[in-house]
Scaffold this active site. Structure first.
Site, short mmCIF file in Angstrom:
data_model
loop_
_atom_site.label_atom_id
_atom_site.label_comp_id
_atom_site.label_asym_id
_atom_site.label_seq_id
_atom_site.Cartn_x
_atom_site.Cartn_y
_atom_site.Cartn_z
CB ALA A 1 9.39 -1.01 7.63
CE1 TYR B 1 -6.89 1.25 -2.11
CE2 TYR B 1 -6.15 3.11 -1.64
CZ TYR B 1 -7.49 2.45 -2.53
OH TYR B 1 -8.62 2.98 -2.33
CB THR C 1 -17.53 2.10 2.18
OG1 THR C 1 -15.79 2.41 2.73
CG2 THR C 1 -18.43 3.12 0.98
#
Lengths: 467, 453
Positions: free
Chosen positions: B304, B359, B394
């Site tokens: 959105a 992604y 990470t």
């Protein structure tokens, strides 16, 4: 003026001279140049030069390699940095068996280092070498006054506590003020800018012409960054990824609005501003040179060869020549030895100590009278195609960390001539000149290396297939 | 990133306390060290029929060639097993597996810390008869469930042979070797399909230098997983070209100099990225055998609130760049013999993740093109595979808030996050010669995380 080295006949351009082998430029690396007090304000010369070396090592896979010699230097140097270059080598990924030494020739340090290494390679004394330089104004040495220095030395030699105390009794309050480094000319007390202001006025270089050249420098440098030209010439350092002084959005209006800072006490109207002069800058650069064999054995690219170089010095103290005019003298001597004309170049890399330095040099070469009387030529040396001048920007935009400038220019010029030669199929040539304090100037010629390199073939093939 | 909870429950008073309170007790995983034994004890092979020469015998023989202490069931229950290899390739009806499975049951409690259970079976296929399909698919559920029962850093994985593949094939043995080894520390509950790749001459192959003589390119290699991949490929003998955006050049230089590789500062989204990578690899190192598409970025936003910049940047870096670079290499014949392409996917590309539509699209896209590239690389004797990391410790996951971070860690069967080296080991495995029968696969390195299961 006759060539200074009559023993050496003018060779055919493009051919190795005097039976010597070629010294080729494999590539270069530098850190982005920072404005004084900027990103590198906590970096030492050793750190900066080590960073330049490390990027070069990474680019060309030189880890553990014993390089023939590493030569470089700094103009503003701490006394503890007496072995600056060797210490940088020891802190790098190169073999610790790589010899190194410091060299210094003011702002020409980097270029002179290239010439020195190239000569050793051509003589067969070394197979490879790295030439470069570093300077930081931010981490410049600060000395104590002469009075305090004498007292400190005397105290250190004193045999008793009493004698030690006595040594300090001679210190006066004024001796406690530190001495900051100065780039003023020791023999005239004038700063470089003031010297150049005199030369600028003498040659009648206008404010507009200087600002236009400064603008071109910024625009060219910005375009080169945007096109990725520096992708394989620069490695970021301490978070700085581009030259900090670069102002891609500057304009003639903005440059025109700046107040003149040099030549304000001259009779003529001052024209030199912070915008058309180089700022104080921190940075380091390194160039990898080699014999063709050494490069081929390691599958390294060959961009260009160092053809020749000439150093000149002018009498700016008692004579009437400008402090930064030595390149005007060095270039014709170099051209005569090489049998070249001023027009025989694809690129001109004339260091922009000040925009007006470039313009006075060009004006001098175009001046019949000057070339006859000062340079001993038959007439004007000639003019250059300004489209070929500092095509990817120069020191006004990039900044000028004194000893690092030579390496920046040589790597840029080598890459330019290699690309041009690959594009046209004909050799390409660049003329380099760098002026320096003390009335010094070094000029050099680099030429595309001519040999068929496997990389060029590959590129051509892939491009064709893509098309 | 350190997992301080993991450290606490593995030493001193806090270890006792966690045990008394019944808290999760993630184990310190067994990770690869040069020269260390492949498995932490003898290997038990189950599933064979005594007196009949079958696949179990072939597997045992292969394990013996690796100088392992190999036993075949029935065996002494007092052993501390380094691994149990279950051979179910001959099972055709559900009833065929029970003997082997129950034989495993008797030894599970004596599996060493960091031990392994590896199940070899045949992959279900579209043409299978119902009973065969049921049996082969059943193994899938068995392996995944068994993996969840193992403790002490032990893992359970499966090798599924597709039609034509034999247990003695190089790729089957390479997969078995990887799953047994410490290199698969954070790979758990996974079933890897292995086909019959071309013949491969394993004579003189050095398992400690599997990539000797190979040239590898790793994108996004300046830091994180990419840097670890570069180190691991170099450790395994490859000459590595490390690639990252020019702005990351300082870190890239450090990686290149550490592993004696070469640095190539390059934006993978540039039009000529493939050409420049190929030119560098060929001119400097004489070829290009391994390409690791690791460069990736995150620009999380709920759909959105998504902006064109955030969507397009993620797609351009994570997906388009991989397509263009591989396409160029295929077009110009840039790959050297038997090339291996390994691309970074993500469990977000399998299970989806809130706030990661861009992604998720990119990483699922990676899985898609991996299958297609497998087909295109096959004529070259090459492979294309994807590795999908789960929660890896990470800088990126360190930015997740504390509670979700702890939940994400403990949500895996190994009750911890993985390390970049775990992802790197999986990539190095898929990049090694002898794995040519493994292609078009997605190998998850997630400790059998609930997400994307």
């Amino acid at each position: 003026m006759a060539p200074r080295n009559p023993a050496q006949p003018s060779p055919t351009p493009g051919q190795p001279t005097g039976g010597l082998r070629d010294a080729v430029i494999v590539g270069g690396n530098r850190v982005p140049f920072a404005r004084a007090g900027g990103k590198y304000s906590r970096s030492s010369n050793q750190e900066l030069f080590t960073a330049a070396l490390e990027g070069l090592v990474a680019r060309f896979g030189l880890q553990g390699e014993r390089i023939g010699e590493v030569v470089g230097g700094a103009v503003l140097k701490h006394s503890r940095d007496f072995n600056l270059v060797r210490e940088s080598v020891l802190g790098s990924s190169l073999s610790p068996q790589t010899p190194a030494y410091d060299l210094q020739q003011a702002c020409a340090t980097g270029l002179e280092a290239v010439v020195t290494i190239a000569n050793k390679i051509r003589l067969g004394q070394v197979e490879s070498g790295i030439a470069g330089g570093t300077d930081t104004v931010s981490d410049a040495p600060i000395a104590v006054s002469e009075g305090l220095r004498r007292a400190l030395l005397e105290a250190s030699h004193a045999k008793s506590a009493g004698a030690r105390v006595k040594a300090f009794t001679k210190v006066r309050p004024k001796d406690l003020a530190p001495l900051t480094p100065s780039t003023d000319e020791p023999r005239t007390g004038l700063s470089m800018g003031e010297h150049q202001a005199i030369t600028t006025a003498r040659w009648g270089i206008t404010r507009e012409a200087q600002d236009a050249l400064a603008l071109a420098s910024h625009q060219h440098l910005a375009a080169a960054w945007d096109s990725g030209f520096f992708d394989d010439l620069v490695t970021p350092h301490r978070g700085l990824v581009r030259d900090q002084n670069l102002r891609a959005d500057t304009s003639l209006e903005k440059l025109g609005g700046l107040k003149p800072v040099f030549g304000t006490r001259l009779e003529t109207a001052p024209t030199m501003t912070a915008g058309n002069s180089t700022p104080l800058t921190d940075g380091a650069s390194a160039v990898l040179l080699a014999s063709r064999e050494w490069a081929a054995q390691r599958n390294l690219p060959v961009l260009a060869r160092v053809v020749d170089a000439e150093t000149a010095a002018v009498d700016y103290v008692h004579g009437h020549e400008g402090l930064l005019m030595a390149p005007a003298h060095a270039v014709p001597r170099l051209l005569a030895r090489q049998g070249l004309g001023l027009e025989d170049f694809d690129f001109y890399e004339i260091h922009e100590a000040f925009a007006s330095t470039v313009l006075t040099t060009l004006a001098a070469w175009e001046d019949d009278e000057y070339c006859r009387t000062e340079l001993g030529l038959d007439g004007a040396l000639g003019s250059i195609d300004r489209e070929r001048l500092n095509v990817n920007g120069s020191s006004v935009a990039a900044g000028h960390p004194f000893a690092a400038t030579g390496g920046r220019i040589v790597a840029t010029a080598a890459k330019l001539v290699a690309a041009r030669a690959a594009q046209t199929g004909r050799p390409a040539r660049a003329l380099i000149s760098v002026c320096a304090a003390g009335g010094l100037g070094v000029a050099a010629v680099v030429e595309s290396a001519g040999g068929v390199e496997p990389t060029a073939t590959t590129t051509t093939t892939s491009t064709e297939t893509e098309a | 990133m350190t997992d301080s909870y993991l450290n606490a429950v593995n030493a001193g008073f806090t270890k006792t306390l966690a045990k008394k309170l019944g808290l999760p007790q993630p184990a310190v995983l067994r990770r690869y060290e040069p020269g260390a034994p492949l498995v932490p004890g003898p290997v038990l092979v189950v599933g064979g029929t005594p007196g009949v020469h079958d696949d179990a015998d072939d597997v045992a023989a292969a394990l013996l060639r690796w100088d392992l202490d190999v036993r075949q069931a029935p065996a002494d229950a007092s052993e501390r097993w380094g691994a149990v290899v279950v051979v179910l390739t001959g099972a055709e009806r559900p009833g065929d597996v029970s003997q082997a499975v129950l034989a495993v049951a008797g030894h599970l409690r004596s599996l060493a810390r960091g031990g392994r259970v590896v199940v070899l079976s045949r992959a279900p296929g579209d043409d299978d008869a119902p009973a065969i399909a049921a049996t082969r698919q059943g193994v899938d559920g068995f392996v995944r469930s068994l993996a969840k029962e193992l403790r002490g850093g032990a893992t359970g994985n499966g090798v599924q042979l597709t039609a034509g593949a034999q247990v003695g094939d190089p790729a089957v043995l390479a997969a078995l070797h990887f799953f047994l080894s410490a290199k698969s520390a954070f790979v758990d509950g996974q079933l890897l399909r292995v086909g019959d790749g071309p013949a491969w001459d394993a004579s003189g192959f050095d398992w400690s230098q599997p990539l000797a003589g190979r040239v590898a390119v790793v994108t996004g290699a300046a830091r994180g997983i990419g840097a670890e991949v570069a180190r691991t490929l170099a450790r395994d003998g490859a000459k590595v070209v490390v690639v990252d955006v020019p702005a990351a050049g300082e870190a890239l230089t450090a990686v290149a100099n550490e592993i004696k590789g070469t640095a190539l500062q390059l934006d993978v989204t540039a039009d000529d990225a493939g050409a420049r990578i190929l030119e560098h690899a060929r001119a400097r190192h004489g070829g290009l055998h391994v390409l690791v598409h690791n460069a990736g970025i995150l620009r999380d936003k709920l759909l959105a609130n998504m902006t064109p910049e955030k969507w397009d940047a993620v797609i351009a870096v994570n997906l388009e760049s991989q397509l263009r670079i591989t396409e160029h290499l295929l077009e110009v014949g840039g790959f050297s013999e038997t090339p291996h392409v390994v691309s970074l996917a993500s469990t977000s590309g399998i299970a989806g993740n809130r706030g990661q539509t861009n992604y998720g699209f990119s990483k699922a896209g990676v899985i898609g093109h991996t299958r297609a590239h497998a087909r295109l690389l096959a004529p070259l004797g090459g492979t294309a595979n994807a590795v999908a990391p789960g929660f890896i410790e990470t800088d990126m996951t360190a930015s997740i808030p504390l509670v979700p971070r702890q939940v994400a860690r403990r949500a895996s069967s190994l009750q911890q996050g993985g390390q970049p080296i775990d992802v790197a080991e999986a990539i190095a495995f898929l990049a090694s010669p002898g794995t040519t029968g493994i292609s078009g696969q997605v190998l998850r390195v997630c400790g059998q995380n609930l997400v994307g299961a």
